[in-house]
Scaffold this motif. Sequence first.
Motif, PDB file in Angstrom:
ATOM      1  N   VAL A 254      30.538 -39.764  35.966  1.00  0.00           N
ATOM      2  CA  VAL A 254      31.688 -40.683  35.874  1.00  0.00           C
ATOM      3  C   VAL A 254      31.683 -41.624  37.070  1.00  0.00           C
ATOM      4  CG1 VAL A 254      34.198 -40.853  35.821  1.00  0.00           C
ATOM      5  CG2 VAL A 254      33.041 -39.006  34.580  1.00  0.00           C
ATOM      6  N   THR A 255      31.929 -42.892  36.811  1.00  0.00           N
ATOM      7  CA  THR A 255      32.100 -43.895  37.855  1.00  0.00           C
ATOM      8  C   THR A 255      33.502 -44.472  37.770  1.00  0.00           C
ATOM      9  OG1 THR A 255      29.756 -44.508  37.938  1.00  0.00           O
ATOM     10  CG2 THR A 255      31.333 -46.154  38.685  1.00  0.00           C
ATOM     11  N   VAL A 256      34.216 -44.465  38.895  1.00  0.00           N
ATOM     12  CA  VAL A 256      35.572 -45.030  38.967  1.00  0.00           C
ATOM     13  C   VAL A 256      35.535 -46.117  40.028  1.00  0.00           C
ATOM     14  CG1 VAL A 256      38.003 -44.552  39.385  1.00  0.00           C
ATOM     15  CG2 VAL A 256      36.554 -42.791  38.338  1.00  0.00           C
ATOM     16  N   LYS A 257      35.623 -47.386  39.614  1.00  0.00           N
ATOM     17  CA  LYS A 257      35.445 -48.461  40.583  1.00  0.00           C
ATOM     18  C   LYS A 257      36.363 -49.649  40.304  1.00  0.00           C
ATOM     19  CE  LYS A 257      31.590 -50.725  38.167  1.00  0.00           C
ATOM     20  NZ  LYS A 257      30.182 -51.174  38.263  1.00  0.00           N
ATOM     21  N   SER A 258      36.779 -50.278  41.373  1.00  0.00           N
ATOM     22  CA  SER A 258      37.489 -51.572  41.335  1.00  0.00           C
ATOM     23  C   SER A 258      38.762 -51.556  40.518  1.00  0.00           C
ATOM     24  CB  SER A 258      36.536 -52.676  40.812  1.00  0.00           C
ATOM     25  OG  SER A 258      35.387 -52.766  41.620  1.00  0.00           O
TER      26      SER A 258
ATOM     27  N   SER B 168      34.720 -45.949  44.020  1.00  0.00           N
ATOM     28  CA  SER B 168      34.484 -47.045  44.955  1.00  0.00           C
ATOM     29  C   SER B 168      35.335 -48.268  44.654  1.00  0.00           C
ATOM     30  CB  SER B 168      33.010 -47.447  44.928  1.00  0.00           C
ATOM     31  OG  SER B 168      32.627 -47.932  43.659  1.00  0.00           O
ATOM     32  N   SER B 169      35.711 -48.959  45.711  1.00  0.00           N
ATOM     33  CA  SER B 169      36.357 -50.279  45.652  1.00  0.00           C
ATOM     34  C   SER B 169      37.653 -50.287  44.860  1.00  0.00           C
ATOM     35  CB  SER B 169      35.372 -51.321  45.075  1.00  0.00           C
ATOM     36  OG  SER B 169      34.199 -51.387  45.851  1.00  0.00           O
TER      37      SER B 169
ATOM     38  N   THR C  94      32.406 -45.042  32.636  1.00  0.00           N
ATOM     39  CA  THR C  94      32.771 -45.989  33.690  1.00  0.00           C
ATOM     40  C   THR C  94      34.212 -46.427  33.468  1.00  0.00           C
ATOM     41  OG1 THR C  94      30.509 -46.793  33.979  1.00  0.00           O
ATOM     42  CG2 THR C  94      32.296 -48.226  34.723  1.00  0.00           C
ATOM     43  N   VAL C  95      35.027 -46.286  34.511  1.00  0.00           N
ATOM     44  CA  VAL C  95      36.407 -46.764  34.485  1.00  0.00           C
ATOM     45  C   VAL C  95      36.492 -47.828  35.571  1.00  0.00           C
ATOM     46  CG1 VAL C  95      38.833 -46.122  34.634  1.00  0.00           C
ATOM     47  CG2 VAL C  95      37.163 -44.462  33.774  1.00  0.00           C
TER      48      VAL C  95
END
Length: 598
Positions: free
Chosen positions: A387-391, A413-414, A364-365
């Motif tokens: 992988v999550t890339v958010k905010s 996202s976001s 998560t980034v």
Amino acid sequence: YYGYEGYKNIIIRNGTFDSDDKGASSLVRFAHASNVEISNVVFKNTTDVHHLLTFAACENVRIKDCQFRDMEITQSLSRFNCEAVQIDILKDGYFSYPAQDGTPTKNVTVTGCIFENVPRGLGTHSAIAGYYFDNMVFKNNVFKNIESYAIRVVNYINSTISDNIITDSGSGISCGTITNTGLGNFFAPLKGTSVRSNMNVNISRNKISLKSNGDGDTAFGIRLLGADIKGFRDKDGNPLTADCRISGVRVENNTVTGAVTHTSLNAIHIIGAKGSAYGSKSNVSIRSNKVDFGYAGKISNTVYGIKIENSEKIYISGNSIRDVKAVIHSCVTADKSSELYFEKNSFSGAKSFGVKLQNIKKATVASNDISNTKSNGIYVLKGCTGVTVKSNKIKSCSGYGIDINEGQADNISSNSIYACKKYSIYLTGKARVKTVSSNYICGGKNTGIYLNKTASATTITKNTIDLVSKNADAIGINDKSSVTNITSNKINGKAKKDSKKLKVKCRYGIRINSASCKIKKIAGNTVNQCENTGIYIAKAKTKAVVSKNTVNKSRYGIRYLKSKAKLSKNTLKSCSKAKTKVIEKNLLRIKTEEKTFL
């Protein structure tokens, strides 16, 4: 003697040990001892003496307000295993005091001391698996002109390394469960024992300034080192059966600076660590550290802010990596690891990437501030999954804002992405992304969201894209790439905020130019002020439902070629250049005009 039952209740206060001895193991040493205090003593001027002060199998040791300086090592035999203060093991061949029973040293405090002009400062370079140095405190010491490591600890538990000032050192602080990746001076247990999963070590508030590393090793500000050593053998040929990945270490509020002259340097280097949980509850955490390098000669491509290898469940939060002269290649690089969590960090001015991930299983980034990198803000490469890339806030990167290159991501996202020179969100190669949603893109000099080669996304939804290049697309699907749904996006050819000085318009709002695209739905999008066309579909073989979209003040409204589309309930306004016919409130290009366009 065994255990701590040798010499007891010893105090050495004041005075100087000024040596003319040559070639000795130690100037002063203790073994099987307890209750030792050394305060306000100077140890200096040795030639080829390996250590100024040594302890092994000792407990309750206090070293306070002492000086350790001016060690000359002319021999090459072990110059970089020469700590001024050594805390060692008792093993036959490595320490002459009997009995060599493996008794660990514990309860040692070193405070207010000065280490100057020595090969290494303080610590340990030999260890026995499962035998731990317990309750060690190294605090408020000063290290000056150290050729190799200032502090090196191996197999320490329940210990603190804090508030030390390290100046002009080849490397700063090394904390490991093994001695090095080659397992030199690391030994199998002398008797049955178990390996701990939580070291409980705190490394905090140290100020570290680096210089060139004389021993040729990869230099670092702070290093965590461990490994799963099952199947390996120690230096004596005995089998090792333990998982010695390092755990239970907190690296917090440290500062790493220096004029970079190294061929290989990592401000914070994590090798073989294993945390307890995914995210903020992990017991391996890198928090609120500051890195800022200067420039002193040829810049190497192997300088990193935070480097992570062969590790899992690491939490990285609140760190600031700043590099105005672009010395650091990547603020963060991670390889062959899993379950990494990057949150609320500030990364600026890297020579190449802000965050680079490869061969990562789950990461998560989130909520990071990334700016002014010479290449991509966030770079996700081959071998990455989950992988999550958010905010994140990504600004003024010379490359892509977010680049998913062959890797896989659950969602992007976001994020807020402003004024990147290449595509703001870029999917290429065999990249796979489930959702691209709720991102804000403004002021880029190329396409906002772009897919090419065989990249694919399931859904692109609820993104706001203000002002990209007049020769590019707000959302572009090209080559053999594919997307299933494009819904509820807002595209403005002229940005409403953050762009008063930028006057260009994007060419297309949504453009699909891929025969492999499996588009099913283009719905609920709002497209304003495009130079050419609001929504354009070419080559897509699936029958897309194009409905409830609004196109304002674009040259053409909705166009499709060699594609099947079902249009309904779309609204187009002020698309003045188009010669159109009205079908259910749609404005469509007629077939002859399509030929003219192509």
